[in-house]
Design a protein around this motif. Structure first.
Motif, PDB file in Angstrom:
ATOM      1  N   HIS A   5       0.831  -1.201   0.000  1.00 38.25           N
ATOM      2  CA  HIS A   5       0.000   0.000   0.000  1.00 38.25           C
ATOM      3  C   HIS A   5       0.869   1.257   0.000  1.00 38.25           C
ATOM      4  O   HIS A   5       0.581   2.227  -0.714  1.00 38.25           O
ATOM      5  CB  HIS A   5      -0.909   0.000   1.226  1.00 38.25           C
ATOM      6  CG  HIS A   5      -1.744   1.231   1.357  1.00 38.25           C
ATOM      7  ND1 HIS A   5      -2.805   1.506   0.525  1.00 38.25           N
ATOM      8  CD2 HIS A   5      -1.665   2.275   2.230  1.00 38.25           C
ATOM      9  CE1 HIS A   5      -3.345   2.654   0.864  1.00 38.25           C
ATOM     10  NE2 HIS A   5      -2.669   3.149   1.895  1.00 38.25           N
ATOM     11  N   GLY A  88      -4.516  -5.091  -3.864  1.00 39.92           N
ATOM     12  CA  GLY A  88      -4.877  -4.043  -2.924  1.00 39.92           C
ATOM     13  C   GLY A  88      -4.564  -4.355  -1.477  1.00 39.92           C
ATOM     14  O   GLY A  88      -4.919  -3.589  -0.586  1.00 39.92           O
ATOM     15  N   ARG A  90      -2.770  -4.417   1.907  1.00 38.19           N
ATOM     16  CA  ARG A  90      -1.804  -3.514   2.534  1.00 38.19           C
ATOM     17  C   ARG A  90      -0.800  -4.297   3.361  1.00 38.19           C
ATOM     18  O   ARG A  90      -1.160  -5.253   4.040  1.00 38.19           O
ATOM     19  CB  ARG A  90      -2.530  -2.512   3.435  1.00 38.19           C
ATOM     20  CG  ARG A  90      -1.584  -1.534   4.109  1.00 38.19           C
ATOM     21  CD  ARG A  90      -2.356  -0.533   4.943  1.00 38.19           C
ATOM     22  NE  ARG A  90      -1.446   0.397   5.577  1.00 38.19           N
ATOM     23  CZ  ARG A  90      -1.845   1.402   6.332  1.00 38.19           C
ATOM     24  NH1 ARG A  90      -3.140   1.608   6.526  1.00 38.19           N
ATOM     25  NH2 ARG A  90      -0.966   2.216   6.890  1.00 38.19           N
TER      26      ARG A  90
END
Length: 367
Positions: A5, A88, A90
């Motif tokens: 991220h 996506g 993190r």
């Protein structure tokens, strides 16, 4: 495959290792300066690449082979980063990293040295940087062990400064460390904290309670032979402070023989110092002076704490005799100055008590 991220030097370093590239080759691969990659390696999570470089790192990771991704995830998981596959996802910090543990351990070793020299400011800064950084719930067993050690050393610092009871005290720190070592199931450390808590009880004037605790710990197999001998010596200390000087001296003498057999010159010296005070309390000043001379000529006295203790003990003995009370006062003043210089709160209170006791003894009413 995992994605990052927000990149820091830590993730960039892990990617370089996963790609098995040198600093120069990785810099060329990304199109950045060699010094930039070196900065990532050195500062790790303390630095973050610029936004445009973040995008370059995203691309480098996305284009890497599956084996590189596996190595990247493994490297980060070993450093305390949590990873999960999927777009996506993190990457977040979940606790100390490998090099954090190494630095933390080194700082604890430095703290021990600082405390031995009564450099409380430096010791406090070393401990605070770790104790204030994490909460125990965020740590694995290794981190919890280091946190517990840090808390115990904080207790030593507070004890030496004279902060024995209260919310920011040795008692509170020792109790916290004991709870953590109990959770980790390390009996030896738990017993050592029991011994430290007994010292706190003695320092706060709970002499009978302290003596009973010391007696129990003197035969506790969780402790080393040396710690058991210390507990036996401190039984005598508590008894002597409570006025039972003759029995205290016999107990201390047994501990002294143990230190001799263990070849522990510093403990042997401390035992003679405490024996000297017991004989002073019993009124045998000649024997007390002989014992304190032995204490002062043996062991290590380059520590400000030990210098103050030895000078205070000798001053107490000298002040007990009208013929040497002036010399004793001079030595007590000297000990007072060193104690104040190094912030030895408990020793300062002891010196004040000796002054009051001796002034009462040699006043017209005291005579």
């Amino acid at each position: 495959m995992a994605t990052v991220h927000r990149w820091s030097g830590l993730e960039a370093h892990a990617l370089r290792l996963a790609l098995r590239m040198s600093v120069r080759a990785f810099a060329e691969h990304l199109g950045v300066a060699v010094r930039t990659v070196s900065k990532w390696d050195k500062l790790a999570a303390a630095t973050e690449p610029r936004p445009d470089t973040q995008a370059i790192l995203d691309t480098a990771l996305a284009r890497a082979e599956a084996a590189v991704h596996l190595r990247f995830e493994t490297l980060l998981s070993e450093t305390g980063r949590s990873l999960a596959p999927g777009p996506g996802q993190r990457v977040t910090a979940s606790g100390p990293r490998v090099w954090d543990y190494e630095s933390w351990t080194d700082d604890l070793d430095r703290t021990v040295v600082a405390l031995s020299r009564q450099n409380f400011t430096f010791a406090s800064s070393l401990l605070s940087r770790w104790i204030n950084r994490w909460r125990p719930l965020e740590l694995d067993d290794k981190g919890l062990y280091l946190f517990a050690r840090s808390t115990a050393l904080l207790g030593d610092l507070q004890r030496d400064q004279g902060a024995v009871l209260g919310p920011l005290s040795a008692q509170r720190s020792y109790a916290g460390a004991r709870s953590l070592f109990t959770q980790l199931d390390i009996p030896r450390r738990v017993a050592q904290l029991d011994l430290s808590l007994a010292v706190v009880a003695e320092m706060s004037g709970k002499l009978e309670i302290a003596a009973r605790r010391y007696e129990t710990l003197a035969v506790d197999d969780r402790l080393s032979h040396r710690d058991r001998a210390r507990a036996r010596l401190w039984v005598g200390t508590a008894l002597s402070k409570d006025g039972n000087h003759d029995y205290a001296a016999r107990v201390m003498q047994a501990a002294t023989r143990e230190f001799e057999s263990l070849a522990e010159p510093d403990d042997w010296s401390v035992a003679h110092q405490k024996l000297a005070l017991a004989h002073r309390g019993a009124g045998d000043l000649t024997e007390a002076l002989q014992l304190i001379d032995i204490a002062r000529s043996s062991g290590t006295i380059d520590s400000p704490m030990q210098r103050v203790r030895l000078d205070t003990a000798l001053a107490h003995i000298l002040r007990s005799d009208p013929a040497t009370q002036d010399e004793g006062m001079r030595l007590l003043d000297q000990a007072d100055q060193v104690a104040a210089q190094y912030g030895l709160g408990h020793q300062l209170r002891s010196i004040q008590n000796i002054r009051r006791t001796c002034e009462g003894a040699f006043s017209p009413r005291g005579r």
